[in-house]
Design a protein around this motif. Structure first.
Motif, short mmCIF file in Angstrom:
data_model
loop_
_atom_site.label_atom_id
_atom_site.label_comp_id
_atom_site.label_asym_id
_atom_site.label_seq_id
_atom_site.Cartn_x
_atom_site.Cartn_y
_atom_site.Cartn_z
N GLY A 217 0.82 -1.21 0.00
CA GLY A 217 0.00 0.00 0.00
C GLY A 217 0.86 1.25 0.00
N VAL A 218 1.93 1.23 0.80
CA VAL A 218 2.85 2.37 0.84
C VAL A 218 3.54 2.52 -0.52
CG1 VAL A 218 4.97 3.25 1.90
CG2 VAL A 218 3.20 2.20 3.33
N LEU A 219 3.95 1.38 -1.10
CA LEU A 219 4.60 1.40 -2.42
C LEU A 219 3.69 2.04 -3.46
CD1 LEU A 219 6.43 -2.02 -2.92
CD2 LEU A 219 7.41 0.27 -2.98
N LEU A 220 2.40 1.68 -3.44
CA LEU A 220 1.46 2.21 -4.44
C LEU A 220 1.25 3.70 -4.24
CD1 LEU A 220 -0.40 1.33 -6.79
CD2 LEU A 220 -2.25 1.17 -5.14
N GLU A 221 1.17 4.12 -2.96
CA GLU A 221 0.94 5.55 -2.69
C GLU A 221 2.15 6.40 -3.06
OE1 GLU A 221 -1.48 7.63 -1.82
OE2 GLU A 221 -2.87 5.97 -2.07
N THR A 222 3.35 5.83 -2.91
CA THR A 222 4.56 6.62 -3.21
C THR A 222 4.97 6.49 -4.67
OG1 THR A 222 5.85 4.77 -2.39
CG2 THR A 222 5.49 6.58 -0.87
N GLY A 223 4.61 5.39 -5.31
CA GLY A 223 5.00 5.19 -6.72
C GLY A 223 3.96 5.73 -7.68
N ARG A 224 3.67 7.02 -7.57
CA ARG A 224 2.63 7.62 -8.40
C ARG A 224 3.17 8.03 -9.77
NH1 ARG A 224 -1.01 11.68 -4.81
NH2 ARG A 224 -1.82 10.14 -3.34
N HIS A 225 2.28 8.08 -10.74
CA HIS A 225 2.66 8.51 -12.08
C HIS A 225 1.85 9.73 -12.52
CE1 HIS A 225 5.07 4.86 -12.78
NE2 HIS A 225 4.13 4.24 -12.10
N GLY A 226 1.51 10.58 -11.58
CA GLY A 226 0.82 11.83 -11.92
C GLY A 226 -0.51 11.60 -12.62
N LYS A 227 -0.71 12.36 -13.71
CA LYS A 227 -1.98 12.27 -14.44
C LYS A 227 -2.22 10.86 -14.99
CE LYS A 227 -2.77 16.90 -16.33
NZ LYS A 227 -2.63 17.72 -17.55
N ALA A 228 -1.13 10.16 -15.31
CA ALA A 228 -1.26 8.90 -16.04
C ALA A 228 -2.03 7.85 -15.24
CB ALA A 228 0.12 8.37 -16.42
N ASP A 229 -1.88 7.83 -13.92
CA ASP A 229 -2.60 6.82 -13.13
C ASP A 229 -3.50 7.49 -12.09
OD1 ASP A 229 -0.70 7.71 -11.37
OD2 ASP A 229 -0.05 5.72 -10.71
N ARG A 230 -3.98 8.69 -12.44
CA ARG A 230 -4.79 9.42 -11.45
C ARG A 230 -6.13 8.73 -11.15
NH1 ARG A 230 -6.17 14.89 -14.95
NH2 ARG A 230 -7.33 13.91 -16.65
N ALA A 231 -6.55 7.81 -12.01
CA ALA A 231 -7.80 7.08 -11.76
C ALA A 231 -7.73 6.28 -10.45
CB ALA A 231 -8.10 6.14 -12.92
N LEU A 232 -6.50 5.96 -10.02
CA LEU A 232 -6.34 5.19 -8.78
C LEU A 232 -6.62 6.03 -7.55
CD1 LEU A 232 -3.02 3.28 -9.56
CD2 LEU A 232 -5.35 2.45 -9.81
N ARG A 233 -6.68 7.36 -7.72
CA ARG A 233 -6.82 8.23 -6.57
C ARG A 233 -8.09 9.08 -6.61
NH1 ARG A 233 -1.66 8.30 -8.30
NH2 ARG A 233 -1.99 10.13 -9.57
N ARG A 234 -8.90 8.86 -7.65
CA ARG A 234 -10.06 9.73 -7.85
C ARG A 234 -11.35 8.94 -7.76
NH1 ARG A 234 -9.53 13.68 -12.94
NH2 ARG A 234 -8.32 15.33 -11.96
N GLY A 235 -12.39 9.62 -7.31
CA GLY A 235 -13.75 9.09 -7.39
C GLY A 235 -13.94 7.76 -6.67
N LEU A 236 -14.90 7.01 -7.16
CA LEU A 236 -15.29 5.74 -6.55
C LEU A 236 -14.10 4.79 -6.45
CD1 LEU A 236 -17.66 3.89 -5.62
CD2 LEU A 236 -17.85 3.16 -8.00
N ALA A 237 -13.34 4.66 -7.56
CA ALA A 237 -12.22 3.73 -7.57
C ALA A 237 -11.18 4.14 -6.53
CB ALA A 237 -11.59 3.68 -8.96
N GLY A 238 -10.90 5.43 -6.48
CA GLY A 238 -9.89 5.93 -5.54
C GLY A 238 -10.26 5.62 -4.10
N TRP A 239 -11.51 5.88 -3.75
CA TRP A 239 -11.94 5.61 -2.37
C TRP A 239 -11.98 4.12 -2.08
CZ3 TRP A 239 -11.25 9.05 1.03
CH2 TRP A 239 -11.37 10.41 0.70
N ALA A 240 -12.41 3.33 -3.06
CA ALA A 240 -12.46 1.87 -2.85
C ALA A 240 -11.06 1.33 -2.63
CB ALA A 240 -13.11 1.19 -4.05
N LEU A 241 -10.10 1.77 -3.46
CA LEU A 241 -8.73 1.26 -3.33
C LEU A 241 -8.09 1.69 -2.02
CD1 LEU A 241 -7.47 1.61 -7.01
CD2 LEU A 241 -7.90 -0.49 -5.74
N ARG A 242 -8.37 2.93 -1.59
CA ARG A 242 -7.82 3.40 -0.31
C ARG A 242 -8.42 2.61 0.86
NH1 ARG A 242 -8.76 8.72 -2.18
NH2 ARG A 242 -6.89 9.48 -3.20
N ALA A 243 -9.74 2.44 0.84
CA ALA A 243 -10.40 1.71 1.92
C ALA A 243 -9.90 0.27 1.95
CB ALA A 243 -11.92 1.74 1.72
#
Lengths: 299, 273
Positions: A217-243
């Motif tokens: 989880g820490v690896l995913l949060e720190t290994g960001r790719h900006g706009k390219a993978d922003r779907a992982l941090r936005r909206g329904l998907a973002g909240w589901a993945l964080r939870a």
């Protein structure tokens, strides 16, 4: 004429560059069911081969067999033409993770179901005076096959998502198989704990997988790719993945460290299931985001 | 090309490319396109592609929207301030040399035919949807209910059936300006380069040949000219076949699988008396 100051949408009128996945609710559920079943077979083999507990092996094999039976049903139901599910076995294509996965599932079923039948008939065979040493040997061979195909069944789903054109997926093609594999092993241990097998190896497995999930989880949060993978941090998907990451990582680990193994197992299972849905939702959002596709090209 | 030459064009003549296994393709030149959408109509007519909705998009004169299961030619409309400012771009399946959809297809329904086109066998496809997420151009899609053939994946066939009979694909046949040229791929590549040079000499300096041969798709059977940034047309600059991601993803999967087996054995071995 001067150009207006209105910011234009990316690409062609902001239209998606890629097509979004058409998969329905069955596919993420299959990722969870197939993965848990696959890693259960690994636990069954370990428990039996090391003479730790026949009872754990038996329950684990039941979980593996039920998963092996349910998985093809889920996969067939998701098809656009379910009556043609058997075309999956028309060819074998090693460059298609979908094809490799379909054959892995067949292999897994072919090892798991006879193994379960054999294990359940061992006591009957003994009473009938038929040599049980041969039967046990065959059982270990079948379980080894189930474990090998099972551990790949739990991880190939990460390759299935990672080897696509969807930016949020292919940018994490190394992460996904690791995450799905670890989540599957933890889910298998959690289910066995909830089934009443409060044994040290299962507790150790839950602790280890929850710790690894925390790290991932820490690896995913720190290994960001900006706009390219922003779907992982936005909206329904973002909240589901964080939870989901909170549940399988810190929440399950904290409970397990307090020796509250039942809540730990529940948290881990819930998180592992939600994570699969989160990744599919993120894929949909990412495919529809032309800016993400163009940003991924520049990485 | 002078006015009237089109009537003698090889584009319209009968051919035997399929029998001779000549690699063929499309060269679509937006500088000749007049936005009539005859290609869209001819494609739907010939291939029996069903109606897939009537929506007003507000995107210039384009109410077709996007390529998909029931749209195999799509004329894009751009309104710019530059010369040739109102431009039209007839998009189509690229028929990649390394085609993501073909590689991904688990049933073998998608194959490469004699002329190098990527073809979906409708009687084999079971609608798994894996090709949909494997196309770097967002072309192939699963046809939704209630359209005829719903559940299967569809895209341009390069009019395989017409080609077998020696006919030009329907879109190229119907194109009134020969903006869509059909023929042997090598010849089309030369033609595209020459046309780009000609337009650049006439002041359209942003004209480029869109023919991604250097990425993992290794070239396409549908090449284009683009005026300006191809991304304005929704085209990726560096399209990748997702098979290029297989090695690293499988390495992670095998590593994790091995680690899970070793870890589980260790957990049970530790607990032994």
């Amino acid at each position: 004429m001067t150009s207006t100051s209105v910011e234009e949408p990316a690409g062609y009128y902001g239209a998606p560059v890629l097509k979004a996945p058409v998969w329905t609710w069955e596919v993420p559920l299959y990722f969870f069911v197939g993965g848990t079943a696959g890693m259960s077979a690994v636990i069954a083999l370990s428990s039996l081969a090391l003479h730790a507990s026949v009872q754990i092996a038996r329950t684990a094999l039941w979980i593996a067999a039920l998963g092996a039976a349910l998985s093809p049903v889920l996969l067939a139901k998701d098809l656009g033409r379910p009556a043609r599910f058997y075309n999956m076995l028309r060819v074998f294509k090693r460059r298609s993770p979908m094809s490799v996965g379909a054959w892995l599932l067949v292999l897994f079923g072919a090892f798991t179901l006879p193994a379960l039948a054999l294990l359940e008939s061992l006591s009957w065979l003994a009473r009938a005076g038929i040599g049980t040493s041969h039967a046990t040997g065959l059982l270990v061979v079948l379980l080894a096959g189930a474990a090998i195909s099972g551990c790949l069944l739990a991880t190939y789903t990460g390759v299935l998502l990672g080897a696509t054109v969807i930016p949020a997926w292919f940018l994490h093609r190394r992460f996904l198989p690791m995450h799905f594999g670890v989540a599957s092993l933890g889910s298998a241990a959690s289910l066995l704990l909830l089934a009443g097998h409060d044994a040290r190896p299962l507790r150790a497995l839950l602790l280890a997988t929850a710790s690894t999930e925390l790290l991932l989880g820490v690896l995913l949060e720190t290994g960001r790719h900006g706009k390219a993978d922003r779907a992982l941090r936005r909206g329904l998907a973002g909240w589901a993945l964080r939870a989901a990451a909170l549940a399988t990582g810190p929440a399950a680990l904290a409970c397990a460290l307090q020796h509250w193994f039942v809540p730990a197992a529940v948290a881990f299972l819930g998180g592992a299931l939600l994570a699969r849905y989160g990744w599919i939702w993120a894929g949909r959002a990412s495919a529809r985001d032309p800016e993400a596709v163009f940003a991924a090209e520049e990485l | 090309m002078a006015i009237g030459d089109g009537t003698r064009s090889p584009n319209q003549a009968r051919h035997d490319f399929v029998a001779k296994q000549v690699r063929v393709g499309f060269f679509t030149d937006p500088s000749l396109c007049i936005g009539c959408k005859a290609c869209e109509v001819a494609c739907k007519e010939w291939n029996g592609v069903p109606e897939d909705g009537c929506r007003f998009t507000g995107n210039s004169y384009d109410n077709t929207g996007q390529l998909g299961a029931s749209t195999w030619r799509h004329v894009k409309f751009l309104e710019n301030d530059e010369p040739l400012g109102w431009s039209f771009f007839s998009d189509v399946c690229k028929h990649c040399e390394v085609a993501g959809c073909l590689e991904a297809c688990p049933t073998g329904a998608i194959l490469r035919n004699e002329v190098g086109a990527v073809y979906v066998q409708d009687d084999v496809c079971n609608g798994c949807g894996y090709c949909v997420v494997s196309c770097p151009f967002g072309v192939i899609d699963r046809r939704p209910e209630p359209q005829p053939g719903a559940g299967g994946a569809y895209k341009c066939t390069l009019c395989y059936d017409r080609q077998i009979a020696g006919l030009t694909p329907a879109c190229a046949k119907a194109c009134p300006t020969e903006s869509i040229a059909f023929g042997p791929l090598d010849e089309l590549r030369e033609k595209a380069k020459a046309r780009a040079k000609e337009l650049q000499a006439r002041g359209l300096t942003s004209v480029r040949v869109y023919d991604p041969q250097h990425g993992s798709v290794r070239g396409t059977h549908a090449i284009f000219l683009t005026l300006g940034d191809p991304r304005r047309l929704g085209l990726p600059r560096r399209p990748q076949a997702p098979t290029s991601y297989l090695a690293s993803a499988w390495a992670a999967a095998l590593f994790t699988a091995a680690l899970a087996v070793a870890g589980t054995f260790a957990a049970f071995a530790m607990a032994l008396p």
